[in-house]
Motif scaffolding. Structure first.
Motif, mmCIF file in Angstrom:
data_model
loop_
_atom_site.group_PDB
_atom_site.id
_atom_site.type_symbol
_atom_site.label_atom_id
_atom_site.label_comp_id
_atom_site.label_asym_id
_atom_site.label_seq_id
_atom_site.Cartn_x
_atom_site.Cartn_y
_atom_site.Cartn_z
ATOM 1 N N UNK A 140 3.678 -54.716 42.411
ATOM 2 C CA UNK A 140 2.662 -53.663 42.503
ATOM 3 C C UNK A 140 3.122 -52.418 43.255
ATOM 4 N N UNK A 141 4.056 -52.616 44.200
ATOM 5 C CA UNK A 141 4.426 -51.501 45.071
ATOM 6 C C UNK A 141 5.817 -51.704 45.651
ATOM 7 N N UNK A 142 6.413 -50.599 46.069
ATOM 8 C CA UNK A 142 7.691 -50.630 46.787
ATOM 9 C C UNK A 142 7.523 -49.765 48.022
ATOM 10 N N UNK A 143 8.078 -50.220 49.125
ATOM 11 C CA UNK A 143 8.080 -49.427 50.348
ATOM 12 C C UNK A 143 9.506 -49.093 50.748
ATOM 13 N N UNK A 144 9.690 -47.901 51.296
ATOM 14 C CA UNK A 144 11.016 -47.480 51.773
ATOM 15 C C UNK A 144 10.863 -46.794 53.126
ATOM 16 N N UNK A 145 11.687 -47.214 54.093
ATOM 17 C CA UNK A 145 11.704 -46.533 55.387
ATOM 18 C C UNK A 145 11.347 -47.465 56.526
ATOM 19 N N UNK A 146 11.269 -47.005 57.763
ATOM 20 C CA UNK A 146 11.595 -45.622 58.122
ATOM 21 C C UNK A 146 13.097 -45.346 57.938
ATOM 22 N N UNK A 147 13.391 -44.097 57.666
ATOM 23 C CA UNK A 147 14.781 -43.710 57.467
ATOM 24 C C UNK A 147 14.905 -42.198 57.536
ATOM 25 N N UNK A 148 16.109 -41.704 57.312
ATOM 26 C CA UNK A 148 16.320 -40.254 57.300
ATOM 27 C C UNK A 148 15.537 -39.649 56.146
ATOM 28 N N UNK A 149 14.784 -38.598 56.433
ATOM 29 C CA UNK A 149 13.935 -38.008 55.403
ATOM 30 C C UNK A 149 14.758 -37.608 54.174
ATOM 31 N N UNK A 150 15.937 -37.045 54.404
ATOM 32 C CA UNK A 150 16.738 -36.566 53.259
ATOM 33 C C UNK A 150 17.235 -37.727 52.406
ATOM 34 N N UNK A 151 17.503 -38.868 53.037
ATOM 35 C CA UNK A 151 17.960 -40.037 52.273
ATOM 36 C C UNK A 151 16.846 -40.580 51.374
ATOM 37 N N UNK A 152 15.626 -40.628 51.934
ATOM 38 C CA UNK A 152 14.491 -41.123 51.142
ATOM 39 C C UNK A 152 14.114 -40.103 50.061
ATOM 40 N N UNK A 153 14.170 -38.817 50.429
ATOM 41 C CA UNK A 153 13.837 -37.746 49.482
ATOM 42 C C UNK A 153 14.705 -37.790 48.230
ATOM 43 N N UNK A 154 15.985 -38.102 48.420
ATOM 44 C CA UNK A 154 16.907 -38.160 47.278
ATOM 45 C C UNK A 154 16.380 -39.075 46.182
ATOM 46 N N UNK B 10 8.306 -43.092 56.167
ATOM 47 C CA UNK B 10 7.973 -44.243 55.340
ATOM 48 C C UNK B 10 7.260 -43.777 54.065
ATOM 49 N N UNK B 11 7.798 -44.249 52.957
ATOM 50 C CA UNK B 11 7.216 -43.891 51.668
ATOM 51 C C UNK B 11 6.770 -45.168 50.964
ATOM 52 N N UNK B 12 5.580 -45.149 50.406
ATOM 53 C CA UNK B 12 5.074 -46.308 49.669
ATOM 54 C C UNK B 12 4.746 -45.856 48.244
ATOM 55 N N UNK B 13 5.310 -46.582 47.283
ATOM 56 C CA UNK B 13 5.187 -46.170 45.883
ATOM 57 C C UNK B 13 4.362 -47.213 45.134
ATOM 58 N N UNK B 14 3.317 -46.739 44.488
ATOM 59 C CA UNK B 14 2.326 -47.614 43.842
ATOM 60 C C UNK B 14 2.398 -47.473 42.318
ATOM 61 N N UNK B 15 2.340 -48.588 41.610
ATOM 62 C CA UNK B 15 2.278 -48.539 40.142
ATOM 63 C C UNK B 15 0.876 -48.180 39.680
ATOM 64 N N UNK B 16 0.783 -47.199 38.821
ATOM 65 C CA UNK B 16 -0.530 -46.821 38.294
ATOM 66 C C UNK B 16 -0.837 -47.534 36.979
ATOM 67 N N UNK B 17 0.197 -48.080 36.306
ATOM 68 C CA UNK B 17 -0.024 -48.680 34.979
ATOM 69 C C UNK B 17 -0.738 -50.028 35.058
ATOM 70 N N UNK B 18 -0.922 -50.557 36.259
ATOM 71 C CA UNK B 18 -1.656 -51.821 36.397
ATOM 72 C C UNK B 18 -3.163 -51.575 36.535
ATOM 73 N N UNK B 19 -3.523 -50.299 36.635
ATOM 74 C CA UNK B 19 -4.937 -49.921 36.756
ATOM 75 C C UNK B 19 -5.662 -50.660 37.886
ATOM 76 N N UNK B 20 -5.000 -50.729 39.020
ATOM 77 C CA UNK B 20 -5.626 -51.362 40.188
ATOM 78 C C UNK B 20 -6.732 -50.473 40.738
#
Lengths: 113, 113
Positions: B91-105, B1-11
């Motif tokens: 603010x954020x996007x989450x991906x997974x759970x899934x195959x590590x190589x698919x998320x890594x791409x 599981x990968x969670x991606x956070x926006x930094x430009x909102x200065x949270x």
């Protein structure tokens, strides 16, 4: 749902975020398994999560003990310690979902992270 | 599981932690509902969560679109905007759970938060 993070471990933003995410999933999982009566209203109200802070292990564990004594859904999070901090260190506690007044009794003196 | 956070909102740290927690519960919930084949191994391996960062809405949404195109379990998190930032901001996007190589791409060029 309230998640309490230790600040004395000096975790970075990403590490703090992952501990909060661990706590939230853990609470959700245990609430599902125990058919927690507050789960449905929590889901329907946007799954609110309040992030608080404590500055020591002792304060964190005393909040957790209080939650268990009051039969609240609660979890402790320990870090695998692959990065930044010692393996097995207690990093966070989660409480809820539950009655707001019950959780407030335990956490009202704590500050927002 | 990968969670991606926006930094430009200065949270702040607490806001970031709550967005990550929202994303993790959302992914877990949808993985349960869709009988995601990667859920069990993710649960058994300590529910790993990697927190990454992007500095714009455009990059964040393009990673999400890529995840959906590749049939990965994914979610977007929008903030209720009661504090700190504009209501409805992504603010954020989450991906997974899934195959590590698919998320890594999709995420290999992104940095840890």
């Amino acid at each position: 749902m309230v998640i309490i993070i230790r600040t004395d471990l000096n975790m970075g933003k990403g590490k703090i975020a992952s501990q909060a995410a661990h706590a939230a999933v853990s609470l959700y999982e245990s609430a599902l398994k125990s058919s927690n009566p507050h789960l449905k209203s929590w889901l329907l109200s946007g799954q609110p999560k309040v992030i608080l802070k404590v500055d020591s292990y002792n304060v964190l564990i005393s909040v957790y003990d209080g939650a268990k004594l009051n039969n609240l859904n609660a979890c402790v999070i320990r870090d695998a310690g692959l990065t930044q901090i010692e393996a097995g260190a207690l990093t966070a506690v989660g409480i809820g979902p539950g009655k707001e007044e019950d959780i407030d009794k335990l956490t009202k003196t704590l500050k927002l992270l």
